[in-house]
Design an enzyme around this catalytic site. Structure first.
Site, mmCIF file in Angstrom:
data_model
loop_
_atom_site.group_PDB
_atom_site.id
_atom_site.type_symbol
_atom_site.label_atom_id
_atom_site.label_comp_id
_atom_site.label_asym_id
_atom_site.label_seq_id
_atom_site.Cartn_x
_atom_site.Cartn_y
_atom_site.Cartn_z
ATOM 1 N N ASP A 30 0.873 -1.178 0.000
ATOM 2 C CA ASP A 30 0.000 0.000 0.000
ATOM 3 C C ASP A 30 0.910 1.227 0.000
ATOM 4 O O ASP A 30 1.977 1.222 0.628
ATOM 5 C CB ASP A 30 -0.910 0.012 1.233
ATOM 6 C CG ASP A 30 -2.124 0.908 1.048
ATOM 7 O OD1 ASP A 30 -3.252 0.380 0.918
ATOM 8 O OD2 ASP A 30 -1.946 2.164 1.027
ATOM 9 N N THR A 86 -11.555 3.544 -6.356
ATOM 10 C CA THR A 86 -12.048 4.163 -7.600
ATOM 11 C C THR A 86 -13.240 5.049 -7.221
ATOM 12 O O THR A 86 -14.390 4.697 -7.481
ATOM 13 C CB THR A 86 -12.480 3.094 -8.630
ATOM 14 O OG1 THR A 86 -13.354 2.150 -7.994
ATOM 15 C CG2 THR A 86 -11.289 2.359 -9.205
ATOM 16 N N ARG A 153 -18.875 -8.488 0.149
ATOM 17 C CA ARG A 153 -19.558 -7.432 0.908
ATOM 18 C C ARG A 153 -18.770 -7.147 2.159
ATOM 19 O O ARG A 153 -18.200 -8.075 2.755
ATOM 20 C CB ARG A 153 -20.954 -7.905 1.347
ATOM 21 C CG ARG A 153 -21.968 -8.012 0.259
ATOM 22 C CD ARG A 153 -23.096 -8.907 0.691
ATOM 23 N NE ARG A 153 -22.595 -10.259 0.953
ATOM 24 C CZ ARG A 153 -23.318 -11.255 1.453
ATOM 25 N NH1 ARG A 153 -24.560 -11.056 1.784
ATOM 26 N NH2 ARG A 153 -22.786 -12.449 1.642
ATOM 27 N N PHE A 250 -31.868 -8.856 -0.200
ATOM 28 C CA PHE A 250 -31.858 -7.444 -0.599
ATOM 29 C C PHE A 250 -33.262 -6.857 -0.722
ATOM 30 O O PHE A 250 -33.550 -6.019 -1.571
ATOM 31 C CB PHE A 250 -31.034 -7.241 -1.888
ATOM 32 C CG PHE A 250 -29.570 -7.120 -1.565
ATOM 33 C CD1 PHE A 250 -28.895 -8.195 -1.039
ATOM 34 C CD2 PHE A 250 -28.901 -5.922 -1.712
ATOM 35 C CE1 PHE A 250 -27.560 -8.099 -0.665
ATOM 36 C CE2 PHE A 250 -27.565 -5.805 -1.337
ATOM 37 C CZ PHE A 250 -26.897 -6.903 -0.821
ATOM 38 N N CYS A 261 -19.758 1.646 -2.196
ATOM 39 C CA CYS A 261 -19.921 0.985 -3.495
ATOM 40 C C CYS A 261 -21.216 1.331 -4.232
ATOM 41 O O CYS A 261 -21.170 1.901 -5.318
ATOM 42 C CB CYS A 261 -19.801 -0.510 -3.307
ATOM 43 S SG CYS A 261 -18.204 -0.924 -2.604
#
Ligand code: NAD
Ligand code: UGA
Length: 459
Positions: A30, A86, A153, A250, A261
């Site tokens: 990292d 991202t 997750r 869900f 996310c």
């Protein structure tokens, strides 16, 4: 196989440990030197159940090491995974600057024939573009770039990585296909492998997240309808979820989806659609609906509890969901902002996410227990479905409070238990529960009950 991981966040760290469990030799790097120092000292910088144990075991076996030296990490690797962030760009499209920077940093140190694997969630075409970047930097096209999106997750990341429902491998050449097949060989008998092009792999990742987010957005809309129509969203969710074409997961109504996310990936999905001339109106509407829901539920606290400036609200739960310390785009942050704008004092508690929340929440009172947060509070709002909150002593909570409104935005409590504790229960997708006397006055009709301002104090 020798593997390097670039990025030691939720995905990089979990994937490093998982690949080591599969028997590979992993060096995890990292650019945050402090993070690597903490990892080398045996500290896990994030809260992720089970991760500390797997990391410790793999380090003991010598299959997992951490390095702050990028050349050392990638120099001998057959496969180099990119698991850097991202984030969203200001216009909602995706900011690929961390991917580009990582690709350019590793390029000079790669050995010929190495395969760079994009693990981060990236828009369609990114892997190919990264291939070009690296080839230009090296002055020759002697490494390959593949796509291997991640579906784990937070909160169940280790299990999700080690027991995935499918593995998606996107490759555009035989060498990278062979390397990825080898990496996941020990799982291939049990787990379906979707082998496709890099472009399809990138599209699969966004389509999966967009679809899951649509399910949540849908059930949240149904919850609103249930509130108006005197229904119960949990009965409806069960009734539709048992149809295997729909599926029962869900479908839990909540205060809007958050996290690092779904919000950013649905934004990037719509931005990609617009850029490609194929707009995604369903997901565009979902995004607007989710923002509306977060704000609307926050305003509902102020109006339904008849809160005036100077009054106090306790917020229980800051993480965007249970079993993580991640507060990125957590609906609790929107709630706190709206409450503060209304001139209210806010006390917060979370069993795991207080440290992560400190840099992003100003002007709140940090409390060590839910009862300390509820002390003399005029209303309590539950935002995260922590197990510890499910078993909360509601009578003790009620005694600590000044007011009597419990906003249960995760539907954790049976209404009967809340009203038995002397509190008014505002849950999602269920008729609004008031004390018996008020219900009798209005025949229990949700719409009428909502028109009546709830008394803000107990009794
Ligand atoms: P994160 O922010 O937790 O971790 C990213 C790490 O990358 C940070 O530690 C950062 O210091 C490091 N980094 C950034 N630039 C670097 C560089 N040039 N060299 C070395 N390290 C660098 O992010 P995350 O949640 O792990 O997500 C990473 C990617 O995986 C994102 O694209 C995300 O969408 C995707 N993803 C995340 C999840 C999840 O549950 N968090 C699940 C699936 C996919
Ligand atoms: C999500 C996906 O589930 C992963 O498959 C994916 O890999 C990941 O995004 C990613 O691409 O990074 P995660 O963000 O960890 O994982 O969390 P989820 O469990 O999906 O929850 C996301 C949000 O939706 C949370 O705010 C959660 O509270 C909410 N949610 C989820 C609901 O409101 N109702 C539900 O029924 C499920």
């Amino acid at each position: 196989m020798k593997i390097a991981m670039i990025g030691a966040g939720y995905v990089g760290l979990t994937t490093s440990a998982g690949l080591a469990v599969l028997g590979h030799s992993v060096i995890c790097h990292d650019s945050d030197k402090q993070r690597i120092a903490r990892l080398n000292a045996g500290e896990i910088p994030i809260y992720e159940p089970g991760l500390a144990e797997v990391v410790a075991a793999e380090r003991r076996h010598g299959r997992l090491v951490f390095s702050d030296d990028v050349a050392e990490a990638v120099g001998d690797a057959d496969a180099i995974f990119l698991a850097v962030g991202t984030p969203s760009a200001p216009d909602g499209s995706i900011d690929l600057s961390f991917i580009d920077a990582a690709a350019l940093t590793i390029a000079p140190s790669l050995k010929p024939g190495a395969v760079v694997v994009v693990k981060s969630t990236v828009v369609v075409g990114t892997s190919r573009r990264v291939n070009g970047l690296i080839a230009r930097k090296r002055g020759k096209p002697d490494v390959s770039v593949a796509s291997n999106p991640e579906f784990l997750r937070e909160g169940s990341a280790v299990k999700d990585f080690l027991e995935p429902e499918r593995i998606v491998i996107g490759t555009d050449d035989v060498r990278s296909r062979a390397v990825l097949d080898e990496i996941y060989r020990s799982m291939a008998e049990e787990v379906p492998i979707v082998a496709t092009t890099t472009r399809n792999a990138e599209l699969i990742k966004y389509a999966a997240n967009a679809f899951l987010a649509l399910k949540i957005g849908f059930i949240n809309d149904v919850a609103r309808l249930c509130e108006e129509a005197d229904g119960d969203v949990e009965a409806v969710a069960r009734g539709i979820g048992l149809d295997s074409r729909i599926g029962s997961s869900f479908l839990a109504a909540g205060p809007g989806f958050g996290g690092s996310c779904f919000p950013k990936d649905t934004r990037a999905f719509t931005a990609t659609g617009r850029r490609c001339g194929a707009p995604q109106p369903l997901v565009e509407a979902l995004l607007a609906g989710n923002e509306w829901r977060k704000t609307e539920l926050a305003r509902r606290v102020v109006t339904e509890a008849r809160l005036a400036p100077g009054m106090t609200v306790a917020v229980l739960g800051l993480a965007f969901k249970a079993e993580t310390d991640d507060v990125r785009e957590s609906p609790a942050l929107t709630l706190v902002e709206v409450l503060q704008q209304a001139g209210l004092s806010v006390r917060v508690h979370d069993p795991r996410a207080m440290e992560a929340a400190r840099p992003v929440l100003a002007g709140v009172e940090w409390c060590a227990t839910p009862f300390a947060a509820a002390h003399k509070a005029d209303a309590v709002v539950v935002m995260t479905e922590w197990q510890e909150y499910r078993s909360l002593d509601l009578k003790r909570l009620a005694r600590a409070m000044n007011g009597a409104m419990l906003f249960d935005y995760r539907n954790l409590f049976p209404s009967e238990a809340v009203t038995a504790a002397g509190l008014h229960h505002v849950s999602l997708g269920r008729p609004v529960r008031r004390p018996a006397a008020v219900q009798r006055m209005f025949g229990g009709r949700a719409a009428d009950l909502k028109a009546v301002a709830a008394p803000a104090s107990k009794g």
